[in-house]
Design a protein around this motif. Structure first.
Motif, short mmCIF file in Angstrom:
data_model
loop_
_atom_site.label_atom_id
_atom_site.label_comp_id
_atom_site.label_asym_id
_atom_site.label_seq_id
_atom_site.Cartn_x
_atom_site.Cartn_y
_atom_site.Cartn_z
N MET A 194 -3.26 3.51 2.32
CA MET A 194 -2.14 3.39 3.25
C MET A 194 -1.03 4.39 2.94
SD MET A 194 -1.96 -0.72 3.80
CE MET A 194 -3.49 -1.63 4.00
N GLU A 195 -0.82 4.66 1.65
CA GLU A 195 0.17 5.69 1.31
C GLU A 195 -0.32 7.06 1.74
OE1 GLU A 195 2.09 7.50 -2.74
OE2 GLU A 195 2.17 5.32 -2.49
N LEU A 212 4.80 3.22 7.21
CA LEU A 212 3.70 2.34 7.62
C LEU A 212 4.10 0.90 7.35
CD1 LEU A 212 -0.08 2.91 7.16
CD2 LEU A 212 0.89 0.68 6.63
N PHE A 213 4.08 0.09 8.41
CA PHE A 213 4.39 -1.33 8.30
C PHE A 213 3.10 -2.13 8.53
CE2 PHE A 213 8.54 0.37 9.17
CZ PHE A 213 9.45 -0.52 8.58
N LEU A 214 2.92 -3.20 7.76
CA LEU A 214 1.78 -4.10 7.94
C LEU A 214 2.25 -5.40 8.58
CD1 LEU A 214 -0.13 -3.65 4.55
CD2 LEU A 214 -0.66 -2.60 6.77
N LEU A 215 1.44 -5.92 9.50
CA LEU A 215 1.77 -7.18 10.17
C LEU A 215 1.47 -8.34 9.22
CD1 LEU A 215 2.71 -8.37 12.89
CD2 LEU A 215 0.30 -8.55 13.53
N SER A 216 2.39 -9.27 9.13
CA SER A 216 2.21 -10.43 8.24
C SER A 216 1.07 -11.31 8.78
CB SER A 216 3.51 -11.25 8.17
OG SER A 216 3.85 -11.75 9.44
N SER A 226 4.74 1.61 3.07
CA SER A 226 4.99 2.97 2.55
C SER A 226 6.05 3.65 3.40
CB SER A 226 3.70 3.81 2.58
OG SER A 226 2.66 3.17 1.90
N PHE A 227 6.93 4.39 2.72
CA PHE A 227 7.93 5.22 3.41
C PHE A 227 8.00 6.54 2.66
CE2 PHE A 227 12.06 6.99 4.29
CZ PHE A 227 12.24 6.73 5.65
N PRO A 233 7.43 9.71 -1.73
CA PRO A 233 7.46 8.26 -1.47
C PRO A 233 8.79 7.64 -1.90
CG PRO A 233 5.41 8.89 -2.56
CD PRO A 233 6.32 10.09 -2.62
N VAL A 234 9.28 6.71 -1.10
CA VAL A 234 10.52 5.99 -1.39
C VAL A 234 10.16 4.53 -1.63
CG1 VAL A 234 12.78 5.29 -0.53
CG2 VAL A 234 11.87 7.56 0.03
N ASP A 235 10.58 4.00 -2.78
CA ASP A 235 10.31 2.59 -3.11
C ASP A 235 11.35 1.72 -2.40
OD1 ASP A 235 9.41 0.27 -4.16
OD2 ASP A 235 10.20 0.58 -6.18
#
Length: 563
Positions: A194-195, A212-216, A226-227, A233-235
């Motif tokens: 995903m990253e 990238l957002f994941l649906l719950s 991931s951003f 990458p930003v934590d």
């Protein structure tokens, strides 16, 4: 300029402008060369070419001559100044004395006259060519005709160069998508995948940031996975309720959405990130596999931007590839977990079999001891302590006998669990479990089911365990790819199945003992798989043998009675 440069000079410039299609690849370079030709012919004191920005709808200076340096970042709205008026109305304009023209915006105090011609491509104004002079009434109709002719040819050249540039960009996008697909599908770790997908999104769209957002699981929230910004990458931890974010529309409608100004759209926790990163526009695509919405992938820009159809299509394709890759990684994770579970079950099965063997060996001497003890007929008075001892010994002997019987009953195969099964269906069910592993290891499979059903009476779960173990052993013998061939046949009384690979083979030193428990030549092997398989087949009144093994491959053959 009623008497402009001679006709030959104009023709020469027209020819040189036409040649730019083959002489240069960069539209910006072509614009500067075109302006040079216009200056040679009309000899203005200053000149410029401004193009309409499709995102802002404003005129931006692309090439200039004789203008102040601080005008290099000039941006005019449509209708603003003589240039803006020409762009808005699509008509050429000559102003003999700018001091009497209210539409004129002063660039240089010494300018007295100006001429502007629109650049039209397929009926749409894309820019304006502008020339100035320090003399009043410097430009006449002949100068306008020449500038119009040169502008029309310049527009044709620039449009052609843009088209070529767009085609090259599409080809590069397609090549990038192919490369990305190969990289993503080969990645098995879900988090790293995903990253990598987020990073590829930023690269493909050439944008400021990507996320990238994941649906719950309950489908109510999106969780940031991931951003990535220009620094990497930003934590960051971020959860967005679907109802409070524009991204909710992407999930609910299952369609791509575009937002031009995030500051007026997002009113949730993501606004802090948007403001910190200076993000303005975004393109969001849902990640969908089949009917399942996995999440959303987003491209952010730090300038107002309208994404064109090519960008949208490429991003949609990337989201589709990402969905396949994510689902692929999930399947592999399940398969590896199943394989590990099977290995643990092998150990437990072997321990159960060993326990049954031990119980069987204990039962005979225990029976003798019990019989001899009963035959002693030891009777003591209740006051004698030995009376209690005799009772305890008898009870414990009975208890041991019950324990042995329970172990033997537990390990005994129950005939009621056997059902009539088609051998070809059993093979296909086994191959479904390992199809992704075979694909990942680049192993081809050859199995042609017999025309007639081959029915056997078996415990389906145990028979799948035998076949799965043999196929997995074959894949481990071919880490760099290969071929597995499965053949099912019958004779008068038995069904036969042969599994052959072209792997490295079994060391000759252990071939004779290959079905012994805990015998293996692999560091991670248990040495139980073939031993368990042989026990299962014998319980089914069948058997298994090593047909042959060499550095060119290995073949196992087993048989079962026909139902």
């Amino acid at each position: 300029m009623d008497d402009p440069a001679n006709e030959q000079t104009a023709i020469d410039s027209l020819y040189r402008i036409s040649s730019l299609v083959s002489d240069t690849e960069d539209p910006k370079t072509a614009l500067r060369l075109i302006l040079d030709e216009i200056i040679k012919v009309l000899k203005p004191s200053s000149a410029s070419i401004a193009l309409i920005n499709p995102d802002t709808k404003g005129l931006e200076l692309e090439a200039s001559y004789g203008l102040p340096e601080d005008w290099s970042n000039l941006e005019l709205a449509l209708g603003q100044g003589i240039t803006g008026w020409t762009a808005l109305h699509g008509r050429a304009l000559i102003v003999g004395d700018v001091r009497n023209e209210p539409r004129y915006i002063s660039v240089r105090p010494s300018v007295r006259s100006e001429m502007a011609v629109p650049m039209e491509d397929q009926g749409m104004v894309i820019g304006v060519v502008n020339v100035d002079s320090e003399q009043t009434n410097a430009f006449g109709e002949s100068a306008l005709k020449i500038l119009t002719l040169l502008t029309n040819e310049a527009t044709r050249v620039v449009s052609r160069l843009w088209m070529i540039k767009q085609l090259r960009a599409k080809a590069n996008q397609l090549e990038s998508l192919v490369d990305m697909s190969q990289q993503l599908v080969g990645e098995l770790d879900s988090d790293e995948l995903m990253e990598a997908l987020t990073r590829q999104a930023r690269h493909l769209m050439d944008c400021h940031s990507s996320a990238l957002f994941l649906l719950s699981p309950d489908g109510r929230e999106l969780h940031l996975h991931s951003f990535i910004n220009p620094s990497g990458p930003v934590d960051e931890k971020l959860s967005l309720p679907l109802e409070d974010s524009a991204l909710g529309a992407t999930i609910h409608r299952r369609k791509q959405i575009e937002v031009h100004d995030l500051a007026f759209t997002e009113e949730n926790d993501s606004l802090r990130t948007i403001q910190r990163e200076g993000l303005i526009s975004m393109l969001a695509s849902p990640i969908i596999f089949g009917e399942e919405v996995i999440g959303v992938i987003i491209a952010y820009t730090d300038q107002s931007h309208r994404f064109n159809n090519d960008e949208k299509n490429a991003f949609t394709t990337l989201a589709g590839v990402g969905a396949i890759a994510i689902q692929n990684a999930r399947h592999y994770s399940r398969i590896f977990a199943s394989e590990e579970s099977m290995r643990r079950n092998e150990k437990l099965t072997t321990l159960g079999m060993l326990a049954a063997e031990i119980a069987h060996e204990i039962r005979n001497p225990l029976t003798v001891i019990k019989l001899l003890f009963d035959s002693l007929d030891l009777k003591f008075t209740q006051e004698d302590p030995r009376h209690t001892d005799v009772q305890v010994i008898g009870e414990k002997l009975n208890q041991l006998e019950e324990i042995v019987e329970r172990v033997l009953s537990f390990g005994r195969t129950r005939e009621g669990m056997h059902t009539r099964q088609d051998l070809s269906i059993l093979v296909n069910d086994t191959l479904k479990l390992v199809r992704l592993k075979l694909h990942q290891q680049k192993i081809t499979l050859e199995f042609e089911p017999p025309k007639k059903k081959i029915l056997v009476a078996v415990n389906k779960g145990q028979m799948l365990q035998v076949m799965l173990n043999l196929v997995l052993n074959a894949t481990q013998a071919m880490p760099d790819g290969g071929r597995i061939r499965i053949e099912a046949t019958t004779d008068e009384s038995c069904a036969h199945l042969t599994i052959t690979d072209n792997g490295s083979g079994i060391p000759e030193a252990i071939q004779a003992d290959i079905f012994e428990s805990f015998l293996t030549d692999r560091p991670d092997g248990t040495g139980l798989g073939l031993s368990i398989s042989k026990r299962i087949l014998r319980d089914h009144r069948g058997n298994i043998e090593l047909a042959h093994s060499s550095p060119e491959g290995t073949s196992f053959h087993f048989w079962l009675p026909l139902a």
